[in-house]
Motif scaffolding. Structure first.
Motif, mmCIF file in Angstrom:
data_model
loop_
_atom_site.group_PDB
_atom_site.id
_atom_site.type_symbol
_atom_site.label_atom_id
_atom_site.label_comp_id
_atom_site.label_asym_id
_atom_site.label_seq_id
_atom_site.Cartn_x
_atom_site.Cartn_y
_atom_site.Cartn_z
ATOM 1 N N GLY A 183 0.790 -1.220 0.000
ATOM 2 C CA GLY A 183 0.000 0.000 0.000
ATOM 3 C C GLY A 183 0.822 1.270 0.000
ATOM 4 N N VAL A 184 2.119 1.139 0.168
ATOM 5 C CA VAL A 184 3.005 2.305 0.157
ATOM 6 C C VAL A 184 3.929 2.232 -1.048
ATOM 7 N N GLU A 185 4.602 1.105 -1.183
ATOM 8 C CA GLU A 185 5.557 0.923 -2.276
ATOM 9 C C GLU A 185 5.139 -0.170 -3.259
ATOM 10 N N VAL A 186 4.203 -1.018 -2.855
ATOM 11 C CA VAL A 186 3.728 -2.099 -3.722
ATOM 12 C C VAL A 186 2.208 -2.038 -3.793
ATOM 13 N N SER A 187 1.679 -1.976 -5.012
ATOM 14 C CA SER A 187 0.236 -1.848 -5.218
ATOM 15 C C SER A 187 -0.364 -3.173 -5.689
ATOM 16 N N PRO A 188 -1.706 -3.286 -5.630
ATOM 17 C CA PRO A 188 -2.344 -4.473 -6.200
ATOM 18 C C PRO A 188 -1.998 -4.675 -7.667
ATOM 19 N N ALA A 189 -1.895 -3.581 -8.421
ATOM 20 C CA ALA A 189 -1.565 -3.686 -9.844
ATOM 21 C C ALA A 189 -0.183 -4.285 -10.048
ATOM 22 N N ASP A 190 0.765 -3.940 -9.171
ATOM 23 C CA ASP A 190 2.112 -4.517 -9.264
ATOM 24 C C ASP A 190 2.058 -6.029 -9.133
ATOM 25 N N VAL A 191 1.271 -6.491 -8.181
ATOM 26 C CA VAL A 191 1.158 -7.931 -7.934
ATOM 27 C C VAL A 191 0.436 -8.620 -9.082
ATOM 28 N N SER A 192 -0.643 -8.029 -9.548
ATOM 29 C CA SER A 192 -1.399 -8.625 -10.642
ATOM 30 C C SER A 192 -0.543 -8.770 -11.894
ATOM 31 N N ARG A 193 0.227 -7.738 -12.211
ATOM 32 C CA ARG A 193 1.102 -7.806 -13.387
ATOM 33 C C ARG A 193 2.146 -8.903 -13.233
ATOM 34 N N ALA A 194 2.711 -9.010 -12.045
ATOM 35 C CA ALA A 194 3.749 -10.017 -11.810
ATOM 36 C C ALA A 194 3.204 -11.433 -11.955
ATOM 37 N N MET A 195 1.974 -11.640 -11.509
ATOM 38 C CA MET A 195 1.414 -12.985 -11.491
ATOM 39 C C MET A 195 0.827 -13.410 -12.836
ATOM 40 N N ILE A 210 6.231 -13.778 -12.246
ATOM 41 C CA ILE A 210 7.297 -13.441 -11.305
ATOM 42 C C ILE A 210 6.878 -13.857 -9.904
ATOM 43 N N ALA A 211 7.823 -14.367 -9.131
ATOM 44 C CA ALA A 211 7.523 -14.812 -7.772
ATOM 45 C C ALA A 211 7.100 -13.642 -6.895
ATOM 46 N N VAL A 212 6.012 -13.847 -6.148
ATOM 47 C CA VAL A 212 5.512 -12.838 -5.212
ATOM 48 C C VAL A 212 5.403 -13.484 -3.839
ATOM 49 N N GLN A 213 6.010 -12.873 -2.845
ATOM 50 C CA GLN A 213 5.987 -13.397 -1.479
ATOM 51 C C GLN A 213 5.636 -12.273 -0.513
ATOM 52 N N THR A 214 5.262 -12.651 0.690
ATOM 53 C CA THR A 214 4.934 -11.662 1.710
ATOM 54 C C THR A 214 5.664 -11.985 3.007
ATOM 55 N N SER A 215 5.857 -10.974 3.826
ATOM 56 C CA SER A 215 6.432 -11.202 5.156
ATOM 57 C C SER A 215 5.806 -10.239 6.153
ATOM 58 N N ARG A 216 5.763 -10.671 7.389
ATOM 59 C CA ARG A 216 5.120 -9.890 8.446
ATOM 60 C C ARG A 216 5.963 -8.678 8.825
ATOM 61 N N PRO A 217 5.347 -7.674 9.436
ATOM 62 C CA PRO A 217 6.129 -6.560 9.967
ATOM 63 C C PRO A 217 7.023 -7.050 11.121
ATOM 64 N N ALA A 218 8.153 -6.432 11.272
ATOM 65 C CA ALA A 218 9.030 -6.755 12.398
ATOM 66 C C ALA A 218 8.416 -6.230 13.691
ATOM 67 N N PRO A 219 8.674 -6.880 14.828
ATOM 68 C CA PRO A 219 8.144 -6.387 16.100
ATOM 69 C C PRO A 219 8.468 -4.915 16.355
ATOM 70 N N GLU A 220 9.633 -4.485 15.930
ATOM 71 C CA GLU A 220 10.023 -3.099 16.187
ATOM 72 C C GLU A 220 9.113 -2.115 15.452
ATOM 73 N N GLN A 221 8.577 -2.508 14.286
ATOM 74 C CA GLN A 221 7.634 -1.626 13.591
ATOM 75 C C GLN A 221 6.404 -1.375 14.457
ATOM 76 N N PHE A 222 5.934 -2.416 15.117
ATOM 77 C CA PHE A 222 4.789 -2.249 16.017
ATOM 78 C C PHE A 222 5.183 -1.453 17.249
ATOM 79 N N ALA A 223 6.349 -1.747 17.803
ATOM 80 C CA ALA A 223 6.776 -1.048 19.015
ATOM 81 C C ALA A 223 6.875 0.460 18.773
ATOM 82 N N VAL A 224 7.440 0.843 17.640
ATOM 83 C CA VAL A 224 7.551 2.266 17.297
ATOM 84 C C VAL A 224 6.167 2.905 17.204
#
Length: 280
Positions: free
Chosen positions: A38-50, A55-69
């Motif tokens: 939603g900031v640097e990667v849009s739904p359109a980016d993913v749709s085009r890749a797939m 192109i491989a598309v993967q996801t990862s969770r936010p780091a704990p420090e992102q929540f702590a901040v």
């Protein structure tokens, strides 16, 4: 300042409903390049890749420090507490990251697993905001969120189970079942996991069954409804129109939004999802 409500970027709320919510984005990796959903990667980016070069598309969770901040900033700004609501722990480690971060703040932060995603997360978060804005304390806001989770139901259609299988969100046996004889799967979120609800032979029948399931979930109560899609706006609008006709006066608020990169990476283009939230 009332209790603050934090969500992750998989809620896919309409923009006009987000001002009182603080969003912590997941990370999406497209072809080895990572960015914030939603900031640097849009739904359109993913749709085009797939759909293009696959192109491989993967996801990862936010780091704990992102929540702590985020929690630290909200509390420093005067929030009396924080309710942090996130997508199912069965689908992502986001809740775990939030819980690890919350330990620093003791009883001032409550982390809640929505047991869903999309507006299955968004509707409970909005319920939290309404109660918080009424002056409720942290425990009351948390309870209102949990109550809303119990009144929210998620159903969706995908053209293929392959993307869910690749992402580990559904097992290989179910994926094989879904592709046999060109079966089209209708899925639902049950106890925080994705499960096949039933099978149909055509996409049109699948979308019609989504409407049937949503109307059944609404029962006789007033409801809010959200329709999500990925690269399928006409499909989504048709669903929203059919639901409006079938639900009639029971339909209070209706929203249509495109699913973001994190969910789209696992569901694939053509996704159509209906979330039903019974009002109390």
């Amino acid at each position: 300042m009332p209790v603050a409500v934090v969500i992750d970027s998989t809620a896919y709320l309409p923009a006009d409903l987000t001002p009182r919510l603080t969003v912590v984005p997941l990370t999406v990796v497209v072809g080895g390049v990572q960015g914030l959903e939603g900031v640097e990667v849009s739904p359109a980016d993913v749709s085009r890749a797939m759909t293009g070069r696959r192109i491989a598309v993967q996801t990862s969770r936010p780091a704990p420090e992102q929540f702590a901040v985020t929690y630290r900033r909200l509390l420093d700004q005067g929030a009396t507490g924080v309710v942090s609501v996130h997508l199912s722990a069965e689908l992502s480690g986001t809740v775990e990251s939030a819980s690890l971060a919350s330990a620093e703040f003791g009883d001032r932060v409550t982390v809640i697993d929505s047991r869903s995603t999309g507006m299955g997360l968004g509707f409970p978060a909005l319920a939290a905001v309404r109660v918080a804005d009424g002056g409720a304390e942290l425990a009351e806001v948390a309870q209102a969120t949990r109550d809303a989770i119990g009144r929210t139901f998620t159903f969706f259609y995908v053209d293929t189970l392959e993307f869910l299988r690749r992402g580990g969100r559904i097992n290989a046996a179910e994926a094989l079942f879904g592709t046999a004889l060109s079966v089209k799967p209708i899925l639902h979120v049950r106890d925080g996991t994705i499960a096949i609800r039933e099978k149909v032979r055509t996409a049109s029948r699948g979308l019609a069954r989504l409407v049937d399931l949503a109307v059944a979930a609404a029962d006789e109560t007033p409801v809010d409804v959200a329709v999500h899609h990925l690269a399928a706006p006409q499909r989504a609008e048709a669903l929203a129109e059919a639901l409006a006709v079938r639900l009639g006066d029971r339909l209070c608020d209706s929203h249509v939004t495109e699913a973001g990169a994190a969910v789209g990476a696992h569901a694939g283009p053509g996704l159509a999802c209906v979330v039903v939230h019974r009002r109390p």
